[in-house]
Design a protein around this motif. Sequence first.
Motif, PDB file in Angstrom:
ATOM      1  N   ASN A 216      -0.042   5.285  -0.661  1.00 30.44           N
ATOM      2  CA  ASN A 216      -1.286   5.077   0.609  1.00 30.44           C
ATOM      3  C   ASN A 216      -1.017   5.420   1.660  1.00 30.44           C
ATOM      4  O   ASN A 216       0.505   4.805   1.752  1.00 30.44           O
TER       5      ASN A 216
ATOM      6  N   ARG B  64      -3.759  -0.972   9.088  1.00 32.06           N
ATOM      7  CA  ARG B  64      -4.826  -0.465   8.141  1.00 32.06           C
ATOM      8  C   ARG B  64      -5.142   0.833   7.285  1.00 32.06           C
ATOM      9  O   ARG B  64      -3.534   1.569   7.562  1.00 32.06           O
ATOM     10  N   ARG B  65      -5.402   1.056   5.808  1.00 30.06           N
ATOM     11  CA  ARG B  65      -5.523   1.848   5.418  1.00 30.06           C
ATOM     12  C   ARG B  65      -5.789   2.805   5.971  1.00 30.06           C
ATOM     13  O   ARG B  65      -7.048   2.894   7.150  1.00 30.06           O
TER      14      ARG B  65
ATOM     15  N   VAL C 168      -0.647   3.963   6.014  1.00 29.39           N
ATOM     16  CA  VAL C 168      -1.474   2.787   6.876  1.00 29.39           C
ATOM     17  C   VAL C 168      -1.075   3.226   7.815  1.00 29.39           C
ATOM     18  O   VAL C 168       0.466   3.941   8.060  1.00 29.39           O
TER      19      VAL C 168
ATOM     20  N   GLU D 173       1.198  -1.384  -0.126  1.00 33.82           N
ATOM     21  CA  GLU D 173       0.227  -0.276  -0.361  1.00 33.82           C
ATOM     22  C   GLU D 173       1.038   1.447   0.128  1.00 33.82           C
ATOM     23  O   GLU D 173       0.896   2.343  -1.176  1.00 33.82           O
ATOM     24  N   ARG D 174       1.861   0.969   0.429  1.00 30.00           N
ATOM     25  CA  ARG D 174       2.873   2.455   1.267  1.00 30.00           C
ATOM     26  C   ARG D 174       3.469   3.025  -0.479  1.00 30.00           C
ATOM     27  O   ARG D 174       3.783   4.278  -1.067  1.00 30.00           O
TER      28      ARG D 174
END
Length: 309
Positions: free
Chosen positions: A146, A157-158, A148, A141-142
């Motif tokens: 994004n 979690r996001r 987290v 995600e990173r």
Amino acid sequence: MKKRVVVALGHRALGTTLPEQKEAVKKTAKVIADLIEAGYQVAITHSNAPQVGMIHTAMNEFGKAHQDYTAAPMSVCSAMSQGYVGYDLQNGIREELVNRGIYRTVSTILTQVIVDPYDEAFYTPTKILGRYMNVEEANEERKKGNYVVEEPGKGYRRIVSAPNPVSIVEIDAIKALLDADQVVIACGGGGIPVLEQDHRLKGASAVIEKDLTAGKMAEDVDADELIILTSVEKVKINMGRPDEEELGEINLEQAKQYMEEGHFGEYNMLPKFSASVSFIEKREGRSALITSFDKLKDALKGKTGTMIR
């Protein structure tokens, strides 16, 4: 002329899971029908945190399991949640009205809300959503850019930004339905956050605080009253202290003073007061009511609730 009101529904009015929402909407529909029966023109907005989190998780898991599909952007998940919540709400309200012999169209408008790309919220995300991830998934995600956050012992979690609403794209449609004395559900979850790029609207990876959008919508449709339905019957100041106090009817200056003194949580009651104050000070004669949805009838009679005038 009928009194025009914007009603903001909190989590309690909707539930969390699909079955919970079905049951919660039956009770919420009675509250809305009471307003309509009392002669109000009603526009409704609603929270969507559990729903959008569920949709975001489901779409991302589907994308992981099927290589030809991608994860869904936050703006798409927000749009899906508006349709899903609106579908249950409009059918529940319609049924309750028909049972009372009231024939009124109830419509859901897929609503986009423009946000400022330079809003400071984009640099300090605060809204946690979606499922728990392990460290590898969090790193992925990173890499996508994004944010987290780790919850010790549970995972990652996001976390997304919560910019302020600037303008409501479909406001003319909302006004037209209200002018036709129809019931309208709009700006669900604070609206689908979009960035304006020339003539194009691009979805933003964010969520908008629904109470602030409710206040903006109330202002734009020239409502007489903003009603924010939440989990408490009355707002309290000096929480947890010997001088804890429930607020009944207060004026605009008192509301501003309590905000400045820091009585309200930044992500809980403060947006409700901010929305109310901004709405009221734009025109004489407006008011805002904050109470629980099961106490609305008594609150409208002045028996309970926190009223700002």
